[in-house]
Write an enzyme that holds these catalytic residues in place. Structure first.
Site, PDB file in Angstrom:
ATOM      1  N   TYR A  25     -10.788   0.915  10.544  1.00 42.60           N
ATOM      2  CA  TYR A  25     -12.028   1.152   9.778  1.00 42.60           C
ATOM      3  C   TYR A  25     -12.306   0.103   8.708  1.00 42.60           C
ATOM      4  O   TYR A  25     -13.299   0.198   8.010  1.00 42.60           O
ATOM      5  CB  TYR A  25     -12.035   2.558   9.154  1.00 42.60           C
ATOM      6  N   LYS A  26     -11.430  -0.891   8.565  1.00 42.23           N
ATOM      7  CA  LYS A  26     -11.657  -1.926   7.554  1.00 42.23           C
ATOM      8  C   LYS A  26     -12.426  -3.078   8.205  1.00 42.23           C
ATOM      9  O   LYS A  26     -13.592  -2.915   8.546  1.00 42.23           O
ATOM     10  CB  LYS A  26     -10.326  -2.352   6.939  1.00 42.23           C
ATOM     11  N   ASP A  63       2.193  -4.863   8.634  1.00 45.71           N
ATOM     12  CA  ASP A  63       0.968  -4.074   8.554  1.00 45.71           C
ATOM     13  C   ASP A  63      -0.205  -5.055   8.440  1.00 45.71           C
ATOM     14  O   ASP A  63      -0.264  -5.854   7.499  1.00 45.71           O
ATOM     15  CB  ASP A  63       1.033  -3.137   7.335  1.00 45.71           C
ATOM     16  N   ARG A  76     -12.038  -5.295  -7.156  1.00 47.68           N
ATOM     17  CA  ARG A  76     -11.730  -5.843  -5.836  1.00 47.68           C
ATOM     18  C   ARG A  76     -13.016  -6.085  -5.052  1.00 47.68           C
ATOM     19  O   ARG A  76     -13.867  -5.205  -4.960  1.00 47.68           O
ATOM     20  CB  ARG A  76     -10.838  -4.836  -5.123  1.00 47.68           C
ATOM     21  N   PHE A 102       0.855  -1.191   0.000  1.00 48.89           N
ATOM     22  CA  PHE A 102       0.000   0.000   0.000  1.00 48.89           C
ATOM     23  C   PHE A 102       0.894   1.245   0.000  1.00 48.89           C
ATOM     24  O   PHE A 102       1.811   1.355   0.810  1.00 48.89           O
ATOM     25  CB  PHE A 102      -0.895  -0.022   1.245  1.00 48.89           C
TER      26      PHE A 102
END
Ligand code: PLP
Length: 425
Positions: free
Chosen positions: A224-225, A199, A384, A130
């Protein structure tokens, strides 16, 4: 053997986790396959947030730091997250953003290496990591006169040489959903004297993680995922207890001080993970995050992460199988590994043309996935789809593939409105 809608309905009926979905407020007519980007709102969140605003802030004001345990919130929520990632109590705090936490732990890791082995001048990471992770690493490399080396996944093992200080990886790749073997790579890094930073943005609440067993050094992750903590929710940070007290982290604010209310002019870091806090923490956001983490912990009495993982793999297997069965001949490729041990909780499809527009056409039909741009080379454009086993069922998978089939068969995605790019993809 072909799978039917009735088969999917039977899988839902037999699913021991299906009631977990009642914890969420899922918009009518929506199949939400983007919990890997922003998790669905827990049904408990509006009342809890309203209570923090009206009672704790509105009425009790400053007394809430003590009366409602505000001061302890980062550690309290951190302890709950710890249960999902194989960490112990007192080893995790919920605080700041993933990017900021990465800056702290990577700084600490580099400081540790520079004390013992100053000749090590490289950070190794994955080219398709990312971008924020790579940007933070680049900034620290500039500061420390070091070099960021980016490799493909199959090159990681051979890149672990005597020049390397830190191996910084995202456990589950945000683009492809490919998952690394954390324990094996950590052991390989340690064998060469290299520290590891993991991560867990696409892992916490999505796949079983055992930081302690893997003997990892540092970890950060996202609220928040898959933790359903709300937009911009605080992230989390873990440091192996062997390292925590060895170094200051660089953002030495008063919330990381051993005695913040002594108001002394000299910084003295708190023992343990508390020193990874910087300044005053967002109580409203932490309250919402706690609601989200609780939705995952609710599975503990039903087999916990192992049960969630089994359902997640069944969902992604079903999606892959149905796409093959029902969307053949439309030029779709699969970027996600088929092998269970190497797959996170998402499925990524590739297509040479129209990936963005196909996702837009699906969104217009209520099937929410997202698009991630390729680099014009090795990494292709991606459609995705994230599968959160807490609230996605097998029938949802059936309908999402059916919509995809219709969008492709009809050529609907070619309509101009689906081909205009928005700021956030
Ligand atoms: C989502 C994500 C982030 C997000 O970082 P923020 O600081 O919350 O914007 C970071 N790293 C990875 C790997 C991610 O998937």
């Amino acid at each position: 053997m072909t799978t039917t809608l009735q088969d999917c309905q039977a899988l839902d009926a037999a699913d021991p986790l299906r009631r977990l979905r009642e914890q969420f407020q899922i918009p009518e007519g929506t199949i939400y396959l983007d919990g890997n980007s922003l998790g669905v709102m827990p049904a408990s969140a509006p009342a809890r947030v309203a209570q923090v605003v009206t009672q704790e802030w509105g009425t009790d004001l400053i007394q809430s730091w003590n009366r409602h345990g505000w001061f302890q919130m980062p550690g309290k929520v951190g302890d709950k997250i710890a249960r999902l990632i194989g960490a112990g109590p007192g080893e995790v705090v919920a605080t700041d953003s993933t990017s900021v936490n990465l800056f702290k732990v990577l700084s600490a890791a580099l400081a540790m290496v520079q004390a013992d082995a100053p000749q090590r001048k490289r950070i190794v990471s994955e080219r398709s990591n990312f971008p924020t992770d790579l940007y933070i690493a680049q900034a620290l490399c500039r500061q420390h006169g070091m070099e960021l080396v980016l490799v493909e996944p199959e090159e990681i093992a051979t890149s672990l040489t005597a020049e390397v200080a830190v191996l910084m990886l995202t456990h589950v790749n945000y683009r492809t959903g490919a998952m690394h073997d954390m324990a094996a790579l950590t052991a390989a890094a340690h064998a060469e004297g290299i520290l590891t930073v993991w991560d867990l943005a696409h892992s916490a609440g999505a796949v079983p993680v055992d930081l302690t067993e893997a003997k990892a050094d540092f970890a950060v992750g996202c609220g928040y995922k898959y933790l359903n903590g709300g937009p911009g929710a605080p992230a989390f940070v873990w440091v192996n207890p062997l390292h925590t007290d060895r170094f200051w982290q660089p953002l030495a604010g008063w919330w990381g001080h051993a005695a913040p209310f002594a108001f002394t002019p000299d910084y003295r870091p708190a023992p343990g993970i508390t020193r990874y806090q910087c300044g005053t923490q967002p109580m409203i956001s932490l309250a919402a995050l706690e609601c989200g983490v609780d939705t995952v912990l609710a599975a503990e009495s039903m087999g916990g992460m192992a049960a969630l993982r089994a359902k997640s793999l069944a969902l992604t297997d079903l999606f892959i199988g149905l796409v093959q069965q029902r969307c053949a001949g439309h030029g779709l490729g699969l970027a996600t590994p088929r092998e269970h041990a190497r797959r996170g909780s998402q499925v990524c499809l590739t297509r040479d043309e129209g990936a963005y527009a196909i996702v837009q056409a699906l969104i217009a039909r209520g099937v929410i996935g997202d698009f991630r741009a390729g680099d014009g080379g090795l990494h292709k454009d991606i459609l995705r789809f994230g599968f959160t086993p807490l609230y996605i069922g097998f029938e949802d998978v059936w309908h999402s593939v059916e919509h995809l089939r219709q969008v492709l068969d009809s050529g609907e995605w070619q309509r101009p409105e689906f081909n205009r790019k928005h700021a956030v993809t």
